[in-house]
Enzyme design. Structure first.
Site, mmCIF file in Angstrom:
data_model
loop_
_atom_site.group_PDB
_atom_site.id
_atom_site.type_symbol
_atom_site.label_atom_id
_atom_site.label_comp_id
_atom_site.label_asym_id
_atom_site.label_seq_id
_atom_site.Cartn_x
_atom_site.Cartn_y
_atom_site.Cartn_z
ATOM 1 C CG ASP A 1 -2.321 0.984 1.070
ATOM 2 O OD1 ASP A 1 -2.582 0.921 -0.338
ATOM 3 O OD2 ASP A 1 -2.539 1.582 1.708
ATOM 4 C CG PHE B 1 2.967 3.709 -12.145
ATOM 5 C CD1 PHE B 1 2.187 3.342 -10.873
ATOM 6 C CD2 PHE B 1 4.106 2.682 -12.249
ATOM 7 C CE1 PHE B 1 2.730 2.898 -9.819
ATOM 8 C CE2 PHE B 1 4.445 2.089 -11.082
ATOM 9 C CZ PHE B 1 3.906 1.938 -10.067
#
Length: 198
Positions: A70, A153
């Protein structure tokens, strides 16, 4: 322990980065999509709780060891936002372009552009592993209004690294895999994994 690890993500960029960094240690990562594992809910306010939930979910549905991360960008002037909400900062559906537009707009009136990428990795040997292996990494930089670079990204094109005079999107894959928050966390994780009892 199986050398095949399910990566609790369908993000192609993450799959490439993880395999580049974990491959030399003898681990083979397969994205959870290869096992038809749906994305897990991420209801928590902390990176570690969300990563643990995703890892257990993937391990439970595949019967294999699983790795989840995460991660997100934390902007100091915004009290740490987007943080755990980085992937959906601009709402649904997930969109890097919309997220970046919202972040730049939210920072328009702020003088402090300092930010950092943060990553937590959680590895579980099985779904109910009572001793998950946890590692983290942090990468400091600044948010710039104008996108620069085409690599990477997420927020990479807006994440300025003063020491390189480049954004994360302008770095080569080799540079990113050496310095990024995910690279730092992965190196720490690999060190822990290779020393796990067999």
């Amino acid at each position: 322990m199986s050398n095949i690890i399910v990566l609790a993500s369908n993000n192609a960029g993450k799959v490439r980065e993880f395999n580049t960094l974990l491959g030399p240690a003898g681990f083979v990562l397969r994205p959870q999509s290869e096992f038809s594992v749906p994305e897990a809910e991420e209801p928590y306010l902390t990176f570690v709780e969300n990563a643990l939930t995703k890892a257990r979910h993937a391990a439970r549905l595949t019967g294999l060891p699983a790795l989840a991360d995460d991660s997100g960008v934390c902007v100091n002037a915004l009290g740490g936002a987007p943080g755990v909400l980085s992937a959906r900062y601009a709402g649904e559906p997930k969109s890097d372009s919309n997220n970046n537009q919202k972040l730049v707009a939210d920072l328009a009136a702020q003088a402090d552009r300092s930010a950092y990428y943060y990553c937590v990795l959680v590895f579980v040997r099985h779904a109910d592993d009572p001793q998950p292996v946890i590692a983290d990494g942090r990468w400091d930089g600044e948010i710039v209004a104008e996108a620069r670079g085409t690599g990477g990204f997420g927020y990479d094109a807006h994440f300025w690294l003063p020491q390189f005079s480049k954004t994360a999107a302008q770095l080569s894959a080799e540079e990113k895999n050496r310095y990024s928050h995910r690279a730092l966390a992965l190196r720490a994780l690999v060190e822990k994994l290779v020393n796990l009892p067999k």
